[in-house]
Design an enzyme around this catalytic site. Structure first.
Site, PDB file in Angstrom:
ATOM      1  N   GLU A 190      -6.121 -17.247 -24.786  1.00 45.09           N
ATOM      2  CA  GLU A 190      -5.569 -15.998 -25.300  1.00 45.09           C
ATOM      3  C   GLU A 190      -4.320 -16.179 -26.159  1.00 45.09           C
ATOM      4  O   GLU A 190      -4.062 -15.371 -27.050  1.00 45.09           O
ATOM      5  CB  GLU A 190      -5.238 -15.052 -24.127  1.00 45.09           C
ATOM      6  CG  GLU A 190      -6.447 -14.517 -23.390  1.00 45.09           C
ATOM      7  CD  GLU A 190      -7.256 -13.528 -24.230  1.00 45.09           C
ATOM      8  OE1 GLU A 190      -6.649 -12.796 -25.046  1.00 45.09           O
ATOM      9  OE2 GLU A 190      -8.484 -13.499 -24.072  1.00 45.09           O
ATOM     10  N   SER A 470     -30.101  18.689  25.247  1.00 42.70           N
ATOM     11  CA  SER A 470     -29.803  18.357  26.646  1.00 42.70           C
ATOM     12  C   SER A 470     -28.592  17.449  26.827  1.00 42.70           C
ATOM     13  O   SER A 470     -28.227  17.130  27.963  1.00 42.70           O
ATOM     14  CB  SER A 470     -31.033  17.704  27.297  1.00 42.70           C
ATOM     15  OG  SER A 470     -32.096  18.636  27.354  1.00 42.70           O
TER      16      SER A 470
END
Length: 774
Positions: A190, A470
């Site tokens: 870069e 239940s």
């Protein structure tokens, strides 16, 4: 003639000189004004640059961790489980262990170097050790000198975060912690003159101008690393001349105030490296985790080169979507490093021969537990502001057990497939959710919010309110025991009708559409008879049933409707888990907790969530209901469980099926595991199975994989066991046919005895209760 010409030119020259002198003054003033404005602008830019660079640079997301795996000899931990743990931690399998985060397996032995970690209660050092496994257990732990270790704590798995509004995710690193080749690779590809220029490169700018002129548009910027940092940190990514003109003086000012290493470290943490859905991946610390599933300090040369290469275009060079481009780009970076003398030819050849080595997105632990993270965030928001959670870098330590979660997910996935294959169109598209806790501590170990365990939307474990059927019955029977009933009380299971205030008639029916006459109370619960349960609940009183539900942990508003007695009340799986947690903990209510501790970014503890409990129901009464709930599994509606699980594994629980058979539930526990499972459909259509045919199958498969400790009941003070005749509910003798030993509160057992008339045969299934006690 020449004199005449000269005489003609003289007035023109005078006019030209006069015009220039007249213009020069304003131009000088304008230039002075512009210079002052430029100076003021530079002063302003300088202040902005210094203020942001020296202040809080980034909003740091909170990091959420799973529980740390504690290792000790004799532990129930298989080598496969430990492999899974190491995979979640991103350990590399190597042939030679040389640095933290690496492991070498040889059969059932593994040599590894841990990374170490700073916990709220102290630091766990990095250590080299060898572990030996056999028969599903960890047999021995030895350090590098061969000395036995009694306890070692692994580092926790990072499971997610809470992100700021910009959805930027980053894991800050220091320059000295980065692999030496990372800044070298970045500079090579870069900005090779990074350490010699002063923020901008005139040569690079000239080159970019020439390229832009030839292209006829703005296609190249010639930016240095410093300029790229200015663009990302202070400005925007727009390719405009105005931004470029602003970027250059800012880069010079940044370079003037700070060292090259300070700027480079900021760049390493700021640069954009990819996108994970809405989450933006910033910095090499997070990029390393996102692409390779490990800390940046453990990256190889080839992996470092790939990350450095991604800076130019994370989307274009995405190694998951475009592996050929990524490979070419990586090798270019390696070639530049070789040509610049940073690596030799042998290193270059070895690195280029490596595969990309990128982990699959779905294999990452971060984002793998959306339902659990949802629960954690809700609990955190009760005490912390959203701004603090998403920007202060908090560390959140949870009770999530990735191994338990993985077993729960496999059990759910495989069982739902089996149910759909068995029932086909009748089953439709099944959904499911699950909550797993430790009944001894109240910690939530696993949460499944739906069939797609990675889905980050609707969380059924927390938000799906479904009639519990239940599952409500243990509360009814517990209230009855508190009112003076016993497990041997004879109750009536016959049809009846109840006229409601609005004129409707409520007529409960049993699942088999048959009545069973006079039956013992404990049989009514274990067989899940509706008619006898409804009669019992009405006799006890709806207000007492509601009071019991609240004491067990149900906090939402409950209406005193008779249908409550058969589970018409809708609850979430998490709420059901809280209720059954109290039943498993002998009547002591413990708030379910997912979070253990919260620290700030420096490790200072902010909050701790210790073990809490409060007695809500007398342990003696809960002991009786635990007996009946074990009978549910041994002889009642959940007996399927023992066709899979070993007979010596004591479990207790209750099946649940809602009206119209739209919801299939099972809630149950062993010694150190409690799980609640819901199975149903989002369109609320009827199911071709009940609680025992659906949710119980998921629960049983999970417990088979989990191999929990058996549930052992300690007999509380004030409880005695008496032999009872099943047919009459009177006292009997252990030698009598049809007799069963039941627990009673002292003084409540029947006093009358029955003459059995014949001896009981030995070896009946009722002997299971003997294994209930340690």
């Amino acid at each position: 003639m020449s004199k005449k010409r000269n005489s003609r030119r003289k007035p023109g020259r005078q006019r030209s000189g006069t015009w220039f002198r007249a213009l020069l003054g304003p131009l000088l003033k304008l230039a002075l004004v512009l210079l002052v404005l430029a100076a003021a602008g530079l002063v302003y830019l300088d202040a902005q640059i210094r203020d942001k660079f020296e202040g809080k640079r980034w909003a740091l997301p909170a990091k959420v961790y799973a529980r740390p795996l504690e290792l000790y000899p004799g532990q129930a931990l298989s080598s496969d489980d430990f492999r899974l743990e190491l995979k979640g931690l991103g350990y590399r399998n190597v042939t030679q262990v040389s640095r933290p985060g690496s492991a070498r397996w040889s059969g059932n032995r593994v040599e590894l170097i841990t990374r170490g970690f700073t916990f709220p209660d102290g630091a766990e050092p990095s250590r080299r050790m060898t572990l030996a496994f056999a028969n599903g257990r960890l047999q021995a732990i030895r350090d590098e000198r061969g000395r036995a270790l009694s306890l070692v704590r692994m580092e926790p798995i990072l499971i997610g975060g809470i992100y700021p509004q910009d959805n930027e995710d980053r894991d800050l690193i220091r320059l000295e912690d980065a692999p030496p080749m990372l800044p070298a690779a970045l500079i090579a590809v870069e900005d090779r003159n990074y350490y010699s220029h002063h923020g901008i490169s005139l040569k690079g700018i000239a080159r970019a101008m020439w390229v832009n002129i030839r292209a006829g548009s703005f296609v190249q910027g010639g930016s240095t690393l410093t300029q790229q940092l200015i663009k990302n940190f202070y400005l925007t990514a727009d390719r405009t001349l105005a931004r470029k003109l602003l970027e250059m003086p800012m880069a010079v000012l940044l370079d003037l105030h700070y060292s090259k290493d300070e700027i480079l470290e900021a760049y390493l943490n700021e640069v954009y490296l990819g996108q994970s859905g809405a989450r933006a991946i910033h910095g090499f610390g997070m990029g390393s985790q996102y692409y390779f599933g490990r800390p940046v300090g453990e990256l190889s040369l080839a992996q470092v080169a790939l990350l450095a290469g991604l800076v130019k275009g994370p989307s274009y060079y995405d190694p998951r979507r475009h592996p050929e481009r990524a490979l070419e780009r990586r090798n270019l970076v390696l070639r530049l490093l070789r040509d610049q003398g940073r690596i030799d030819e042998a290193q270059y050849q070895r690195a280029t021969a490596e595969p990309l080595g990128v982990v699959e997105k779905r294999g990452l632990q971060k984002g793998a537990y959306p339902a659990y993270l949802d629960l954690v965030k809700r609990q955190l928001r009760e005490e912390y502001r959203e701004e603090d959670l998403s920007s202060e870098g908090l560390r959140v330590f949870t009770a999530l057990d990735p191994l338990v979660q993985a077993r729960a997910e496999r059990a759910q996935s495989e069982t739902l497939k089996q149910l759909e294959n068995r029932y086909r169109q009748k089953a439709g598209e099944l959904e499911s959710s699950m909550v797993v806790t430790d009944p001894q501590t109240g910690e939530i170990l696993a949460v499944i919010g739906g069939r797609d365990t990675r889905y980050q939307g609707f969380n059924r474990a927390l938000d799906a309110l479904r009639p519990i059927g239940s599952l409500v019955k243990p509360a009814i029977y517990l209230a009855a025991l508190e009112q003076g009933y016993t497990l041997a009380s004879q109750i009536e299971d016959e049809a009846f009708e109840l006229k409601l205030p609005n004129g409707d008639v409520w007529a409960p029916d049993n699942f088999d559409h048959q009545s069973h006459g006079i039956i013992p109370l404990h049989h009514s619960l274990s067989r899940s008879y509706n008619q006898s349960t409804a009669r019992l609940g009405l006799d006890v009183g709806l207000e007492h049933v509601i009071d019991m539900l609240r004491r067990l942990g149900i906090e939402r508003d409950l209406k005193p409707y008779p249908s409550l007695l058969l589970g018409a009340q809708a609850l979430s799986p998490l709420e059901v888990a809280g209720m059954y947690q109290t039943l498993a903990a002998n009547g002591f209510r413990m708030p379910l907790r997912a979070i253990r501790a919260v620290t700030d970014a420096e490790g200072h503890e902010l909050s701790r969530y210790p073990f809490q409990l409060r007695q809500q129901v007398e342990p003696a009464l809960v002991h009786l209901i635990q007996y009946a709930m074990q009978e549910v599994a041994r002889e009642g509606t959940a007996r399927y469980a023992y066709s899979v699980l070993p007979q010596n594994l004591n479990i207790a629980g209750k099946t649940g099926t809602s009206n119209g058979q739209r919801d299939s539930w099972f809630a149950g526990f062993a010694g150190n595991r409690l799980a609640v499972v819901w199975v149903g459909r989002d369109d609320n259509a009827s199911l071709p199975f009940t609680g025992s045919g659906g949710a119980l199958r998921v629960w049983t498969d999970f417990m088979r994989r989990e191999q929990p400790e058996p549930f052992y009941a300690t007999r509380p003070e004030g409880v005695e066991y008496v032999w009872i005749d099943e047919a009459t509910g009177l006292r009997s003798d252990e030698r009598c046919e049809g007799s069963q030993q039941l627990p009673f509160i002292v003084g409540t057992a029947p006093q009358r005895s029955v003459d059995c008339g014949q001896w009981r045969r030995s070896g009946t299934p009722l002997d299971w209760f003997r294994s209930w006690f340690q």
